[in-house]
Design a protein around this motif. Structure first.
Motif, mmCIF file in Angstrom:
data_model
loop_
_atom_site.group_PDB
_atom_site.id
_atom_site.type_symbol
_atom_site.label_atom_id
_atom_site.label_comp_id
_atom_site.label_asym_id
_atom_site.label_seq_id
_atom_site.Cartn_x
_atom_site.Cartn_y
_atom_site.Cartn_z
ATOM 1 N N LEU A 4 0.825 -1.203 0.000
ATOM 2 C CA LEU A 4 0.000 0.000 0.000
ATOM 3 C C LEU A 4 0.862 1.257 0.000
ATOM 4 O O LEU A 4 0.500 2.285 -0.561
ATOM 5 N N SER A 5 2.073 1.131 0.618
ATOM 6 C CA SER A 5 2.935 2.304 0.732
ATOM 7 C C SER A 5 3.372 2.809 -0.642
ATOM 8 O O SER A 5 3.591 4.007 -0.813
ATOM 9 N N TYR A 6 3.450 1.931 -1.667
ATOM 10 C CA TYR A 6 3.858 2.395 -2.993
ATOM 11 C C TYR A 6 2.837 3.392 -3.533
ATOM 12 O O TYR A 6 3.190 4.450 -4.061
ATOM 13 N N TYR A 7 1.569 3.029 -3.393
ATOM 14 C CA TYR A 7 0.526 3.936 -3.868
ATOM 15 C C TYR A 7 0.576 5.257 -3.105
ATOM 16 O O TYR A 7 0.426 6.338 -3.673
ATOM 17 N N LEU A 8 0.791 5.155 -1.781
ATOM 18 C CA LEU A 8 0.780 6.373 -0.971
ATOM 19 C C LEU A 8 1.985 7.250 -1.288
ATOM 20 O O LEU A 8 1.881 8.481 -1.308
ATOM 21 N N ILE A 9 3.149 6.612 -1.560
ATOM 22 C CA ILE A 9 4.329 7.404 -1.898
ATOM 23 C C ILE A 9 4.134 8.085 -3.255
ATOM 24 O O ILE A 9 4.485 9.257 -3.433
ATOM 25 N N LEU A 10 3.535 7.362 -4.222
ATOM 26 C CA LEU A 10 3.240 7.992 -5.520
ATOM 27 C C LEU A 10 2.300 9.172 -5.326
ATOM 28 O O LEU A 10 2.494 10.247 -5.922
ATOM 29 N N LEU A 44 -5.735 9.634 -5.362
ATOM 30 C CA LEU A 44 -5.096 8.321 -5.457
ATOM 31 C C LEU A 44 -4.983 7.681 -4.079
ATOM 32 O O LEU A 44 -5.246 6.486 -3.915
ATOM 33 N N ALA A 48 -6.670 4.179 -2.805
ATOM 34 C CA ALA A 48 -5.821 3.117 -2.269
ATOM 35 C C ALA A 48 -6.304 2.688 -0.889
ATOM 36 O O ALA A 48 -6.400 1.485 -0.593
ATOM 37 N N TYR B 44 -6.326 3.364 -10.831
ATOM 38 C CA TYR B 44 -7.613 3.147 -10.172
ATOM 39 C C TYR B 44 -8.197 1.799 -10.581
ATOM 40 O O TYR B 44 -8.787 1.099 -9.746
ATOM 41 N N LEU B 47 -6.692 -0.823 -8.638
ATOM 42 C CA LEU B 47 -7.217 -0.852 -7.276
ATOM 43 C C LEU B 47 -8.673 -1.274 -7.237
ATOM 44 O O LEU B 47 -9.302 -1.226 -6.181
ATOM 45 N N LEU B 108 5.384 6.875 5.290
ATOM 46 C CA LEU B 108 4.483 5.935 4.628
ATOM 47 C C LEU B 108 5.138 4.581 4.448
ATOM 48 O O LEU B 108 4.512 3.538 4.629
ATOM 49 N N SER B 115 1.502 -4.107 4.138
ATOM 50 C CA SER B 115 0.077 -4.203 3.873
ATOM 51 C C SER B 115 -0.126 -4.294 2.365
ATOM 52 O O SER B 115 -0.301 -3.289 1.701
ATOM 53 N N VAL B 117 -1.534 -4.846 -1.417
ATOM 54 C CA VAL B 117 -2.775 -4.547 -2.113
ATOM 55 C C VAL B 117 -2.801 -5.405 -3.366
ATOM 56 O O VAL B 117 -1.910 -5.306 -4.197
#
Lengths: 100, 188
Positions: A4-10, A44, A48, B44, B47, B108, B115, B117
């Motif tokens: 999940l951190s990849y999406y948050l960093i992006l 985003l 996520a 998206y 996801l 982050l 976690s 995804v």
């Protein structure tokens, strides 16, 4: 698979680039486009988290962010047109008076 | 394949955002934002947010960016000239931004690294979205429609060209009003 951190960093990268554009650009339309970039970065991370927490609320929030962005774009661009009609400039450094 | 898709489109999004910063002409900035939005729509879909992905393309990249490009062409926006930036901004600003980003990314990465995804394990279908929107979130939905109406009226009022002259110079108006006939007042 993907943390999940990849999406948050992006999302953070896009937000920071939007902040940078907001600060360094002198053209008022490009400043506005930078705000849209910031909103996209935040969207985003909403999607996520919505996927990660199995909660539809994040998607709903993205929907509302899009609505507000559309209203903001319509009103903001109308203001830009009105300002351009009075001042004939798009440079934010030259829009320094509240009075016409 | 999912990881490859993520990295391809994440790189595309970051490249578009950097291009937005580098380009001087507003039209190039707007078109690179369209590229960012297209890449985000693919993320998206990864996801599982199918409705949001298609609304992103239709409304964001379609309608809102067309409005931007229309205004850029209407005002004939030229490439912006470099402002006289202070040296302090260059010395402090860029490291501050990088520090902010590193702070974000570090937090982050440590907080959410374990976690994962996965694609397809949770798909927020359009049906679920509609049920939530019209049951749980009905009041916010209606309030946003009022907001939209106000925004529409405001945009029309702001961008409309004023036909009457501005009501400035009250002394001049009072002196000249004696000479104007009622017919002229009606026209005005």
């Amino acid at each position: 698979m993907i943390p999940l951190s990849y999406y948050l960093i992006l999302s953070a990268i896009l937000f920071c680039l939007g902040v940078a554009g907001f600060i360094i650009k002198t053209d008022v339309i490009t400043v506005f486009i930078s705000i849209e970039l910031m909103l996209n970065g935040v969207n985003l991370s909403f999607v996520a988290f919505s996927h990660f927490l199995r909660d539809i609320g994040g998607n709903i929030f993205v929907f509302f962010v899009m609505v507000v962005a559309a209203a903001e774009a319509a009103v903001g661009l109308a203001i830009i047109i009105a300002v351009y009609r009075n001042r004939t400039t798009l440079n934010v450094d030259k829009m320094n008076l509240l009075k016409l | 394949m999912q990881v490859a898709l993520f990295f391809i489109f994440a790189t595309l999004a970051v490249a578009g955002a950097v291009n937005l910063l580098v380009q001087r002409a507003p039209i190039n900035a707007a078109l690179s934002l369209v590229a960012v939005m297209g890449a985000l729509a693919v993320l998206y879909l990864l996801l599982g947010a199918e409705f949001i992905a298609f609304v992103q393309i239709l409304v964001y990249a379609g309608a809102i960016m067309v409005l931007f490009v229309f205004v850029i062409m209407l005002l004939n926006a030229q490439p912006d000239e470099a402002s006289h930036r202070s040296r302090v901004a260059r010395i402090i600003g860029v490291p501050a931004l990088v520090a902010l980003l590193v702070e974000f990314a570090g937090f982050l990465a440590t907080q959410f690294s374990d976690s994962p995804v996965r694609m397809g394990e949770y798909i927020s279908s359009t049906e679920d979205l509609g049920m939530a929107l019209f049951h749980q979130y009905l009041l916010p939905f209606e309030v946003t429609s009022v907001l939209f109406l106000v925004g529409l009226i405001g945009a029309v009022l702001l961008a409309a060209r004023r036909e009457d002259p501005p009501a400035a110079m009250p002394t001049a108006v009072s002196s000249s009003s004696a000479k104007t006939t009622p017919a002229e007042l009606v026209i005005r």
